[in-house]
Write a protein that holds these residues in place. Structure first.
Motif, PDB file in Angstrom:
ATOM      1  N   SER A   1      -7.687  -3.154   5.516  1.00  0.00           N
ATOM      2  CA  SER A   1      -7.072  -2.872   6.785  1.00  0.00           C
ATOM      3  C   SER A   1      -5.445  -3.401   6.734  1.00  0.00           C
ATOM      4  N   ASN A   2      -5.030  -4.434   6.257  1.00  0.00           N
ATOM      5  CA  ASN A   2      -3.791  -4.792   6.234  1.00  0.00           C
ATOM      6  C   ASN A   2      -2.859  -4.018   5.038  1.00  0.00           C
ATOM      7  N   MET A   3      -3.752  -3.938   4.036  1.00  0.00           N
ATOM      8  CA  MET A   3      -3.107  -3.118   2.823  1.00  0.00           C
ATOM      9  C   MET A   3      -2.808  -1.658   3.103  1.00  0.00           C
ATOM     10  N   ILE A   4      -3.778  -1.033   3.832  1.00  0.00           N
ATOM     11  CA  ILE A   4      -3.349   0.392   4.095  1.00  0.00           C
ATOM     12  C   ILE A   4      -2.290   0.647   5.246  1.00  0.00           C
ATOM     13  N   SER A   5      -2.412  -0.303   6.234  1.00  0.00           N
ATOM     14  CA  SER A   5      -1.285  -0.004   7.168  1.00  0.00           C
ATOM     15  C   SER A   5       0.162  -0.625   6.943  1.00  0.00           C
ATOM     16  N   SER A   6       0.125  -1.238   5.755  1.00  0.00           N
ATOM     17  CA  SER A   6       1.523  -1.898   5.306  1.00  0.00           C
ATOM     18  C   SER A   6       2.176  -1.236   3.904  1.00  0.00           C
ATOM     19  N   ALA A   7       1.436  -1.950   2.992  1.00  0.00           N
ATOM     20  CA  ALA A   7       1.932  -1.733   1.565  1.00  0.00           C
ATOM     21  C   ALA A   7       1.800  -0.050   1.398  1.00  0.00           C
ATOM     22  N   ILE A   8       0.311   0.490   1.618  1.00  0.00           N
ATOM     23  CA  ILE A   8       0.333   1.730   1.297  1.00  0.00           C
ATOM     24  C   ILE A   8       1.065   2.443   2.174  1.00  0.00           C
ATOM     25  N   SER A   9       1.139   2.291   3.383  1.00  0.00           N
ATOM     26  CA  SER A   9       2.104   3.297   4.209  1.00  0.00           C
ATOM     27  C   SER A   9       3.494   3.320   3.843  1.00  0.00           C
TER      28      SER A   9
ATOM     29  N   THR B   1       7.728   7.537  10.411  1.00  0.00           N
ATOM     30  CA  THR B   1       7.018   8.961  10.758  1.00  0.00           C
ATOM     31  C   THR B   1       5.635   8.733  10.093  1.00  0.00           C
ATOM     32  N   VAL B   2       5.545   8.439   8.817  1.00  0.00           N
ATOM     33  CA  VAL B   2       4.459   8.223   7.989  1.00  0.00           C
ATOM     34  C   VAL B   2       3.307   7.068   8.553  1.00  0.00           C
ATOM     35  N   THR B   3       4.019   6.026   9.022  1.00  0.00           N
ATOM     36  CA  THR B   3       3.649   4.805   9.002  1.00  0.00           C
ATOM     37  C   THR B   3       2.811   5.090  10.490  1.00  0.00           C
ATOM     38  N   GLY B   4       3.474   5.972  11.265  1.00  0.00           N
ATOM     39  CA  GLY B   4       2.854   6.190  12.991  1.00  0.00           C
ATOM     40  C   GLY B   4       1.773   7.197  12.550  1.00  0.00           C
ATOM     41  N   ILE B   5       1.819   8.061  11.549  1.00  0.00           N
ATOM     42  CA  ILE B   5       0.734   9.036  11.217  1.00  0.00           C
ATOM     43  C   ILE B   5      -0.594   8.234  10.776  1.00  0.00           C
ATOM     44  N   VAL B   6      -0.373   7.343   9.894  1.00  0.00           N
ATOM     45  CA  VAL B   6      -1.453   6.505   9.460  1.00  0.00           C
ATOM     46  C   VAL B   6      -1.970   5.685  10.464  1.00  0.00           C
TER      47      VAL B   6
END
Length: 472
Positions: free
Chosen positions: A400-408, A426-431
């Motif tokens: 969960s941490n990896m998707i919301s930070s590094a991958i975003s 914008t991308v971070t907000g979408i994810v």
């Protein structure tokens, strides 16, 4: 080969200045404080439930007037109070999800420091009114609680897109997995901080738990307003786009399996030119069309549903299922976040070595199913429960941490937009917004399933979600 690239990244990391460290710490603790105030609500659910039901008032004080007892009597039973608490979680997450889509767009168009500081201070005031002022005035109203929690969700949503965008401005692709893996522990540290603050003052009343966290969060918002540097360009330091030109693989995204530049070559470009000063914020539709954004957003919806169910309900589950004291349950729930901190950092480091995120995520989520099965059968033993809880946090909180930070950050800086920082929020907000919609639906379902079928069926529901969340 992977190892030379790791050494290359190490050389780049060694050039980080003290400004990078200050930005790291300020963004880390700003989001930790936001999460601490959220965690406070989950940590005092038992106390709130008792306050809103008649049985508590027959026992809590000896000379309580009937009039006051009746005004506090929001629900005839603890079960109905629990269901309303789940409803509050749901409306918070729905408003939080809507706010994330809006905050990401706003963050790419206004000063990130202003948006983040405003969100922190305003949210702190709402939390104070919700948990402290209403109790001091003995004013209990379901409509007011719902309205305040909707507003709190909208204000809290300013946090994550802004801090990820600021971090993306300062830290490039080199070592992003481990840097963001360590940094994304801010949510877990906030959970731990919230649990510690709540348990330390809970004996005086749940309203003081809200008071302490709101005061600390408001002070943090003031510090952010005067101390945060949004980008290196503000003080004349070259941006990360300039630094990444020194890397041989600077244009190869870590979110796909391209093996050469031809395979990773874009089909179109949203912006023209290479200068940062000329970039413009991309539209919401363009951000959604970026490769990987929708896929990871949907996967994160299932993952955040499970992760936030532990976040909102774990202390309540421990207190009700095992009969442990509320303060003890609050402190024990910390181990889930400890597992998430270790998982996010270690999995981020491994993904940097492999230069791929998806295989690490897929393996972790597969093992998460086994950890959920094991934790659902935990005996009434605090040591064993804490160990199984930490393992579960490692395999669920870590991804969960990896998707919301590094991958975003990877998604918001891929080659198709030439690393435009104006796409990051914008991308971070979408994810995160899509993830929060899944989490919002989940919180209501958790309270509904638990009330009708019991906690074991809640874990079956988590396992089903785990089957859906592995990336392709």
């Amino acid at each position: 080969m992977a190892w030379p690239n790791i050494f290359q990244r190490g050389a780049l990391l060694s050039r980080f200045s003290h400004h990078h460290m200050v930005v790291f710490l300020l963004t880390f603790f700003s989001y930790s404080l936001l999460h601490a105030s959220r965690k406070t609500f989950s940590n005092v659910k038992v106390s709130i439930s008792k306050q809103w039901t008649p049985s508590a008032f027959n026992k809590s004080t000896e000379l309580l007037p009937v009039e006051i007892w009746s005004s506090n009597h929001l629900f005839p039973s603890a079960e109905e109070a629990t269901l309303f608490l789940g409803t509050l979680d749901t409306i918070f997450l729905f408003s939080y999800a809507v706010g994330l889509f809006i905050s990401g767009i706003v963050g790419d168009r206004l000063n990130l420091r202003w948006v983040l500081s405003f969100g922190m201070c305003s949210s702190a005031l709402v939390v104070f009114i919700f948990g402290t002022l209403t109790e001091w005035l003995h004013f209990y109203n379901k409509g007011l609680y719902c309205s305040l929690w909707i507003l709190n969700g909208l204000l809290q949503s300013t946090g994550w897109p802004c801090v990820v965008a600021v971090m993306g401005n300062w830290f490039g692709k080199a070592g992003r997995g481990v840097v963001f893996g360590l940094w994304s522990a801010c949510a877990s540290v906030g959970n731990i901080l919230g649990a510690c603050l709540a348990s330390s003052v809970l004996q005086y009343g749940y309203e003081y738990a809200f008071l302490v966290t709101a005061a600390v969060q408001f002070a943090g918002g003031i510090v952010i307003f005067f101390g945060l540097l949004v980008s290196p360009e503000e003080i004349g330091i070259p941006g990360i786009e300039t630094e990444e030109n020194f890397e041989e693989d600077s244009h190869r995204p870590l979110i796909n399996g391209a093996e050469n530049e031809d395979e990773a070559e874009p089909n179109y470009s949203i912006q023209e030119g290479n200068t940062v000063s000329q970039v413009k914020a991309i539209s919401f539709y363009q951000a959604c069309c970026l490769p990987g954004v929708i896929a990871y957003s949907l996967a994160y919806a299932c993952l955040k549903l499970v992760n936030y169910s532990f976040f909102f309900w774990l202390p309540f589950y421990l207190s009700n299922n095992f009969g442990w004291k509320e303060a003890e349950a609050d402190q024990l729930s910390i181990w889930y976040d400890v597992g998430g901190i270790i998982g996010g950092t270690l999995q981020g480091f491994i993904s940097d070595m492999l230069q791929k995120r998806a295989p690490v995520l897929a393996l972790s989520l597969l093992l998460a199913i086994g950890s959920l099965v094991g934790y659902s059968r935990s005996p009434n033993d605090k040591s064993i429960n804490a160990l199984l809880m930490a393992i579960t946090g490692f395999f669920i909180g870590g991804p969960s941490n990896m998707i919301s930070s590094a991958i975003s950050a990877d998604l918001g800086r891929q080659e198709l937009i030439q690393g435009s920082s104006e796409a990051l929020a914008t991308v971070t907000g979408i994810v995160d917004g899509t993830g929060s919609i899944g989490a919002a639906v989940g919180q209501y379902l958790v309270s509904l399933i638990q009330d009708n079928l019991g906690w074991m069926w809640v874990f079956y529901f988590f396992i089903l979600m785990g089957e859906q969340e592995r990336p392709e």
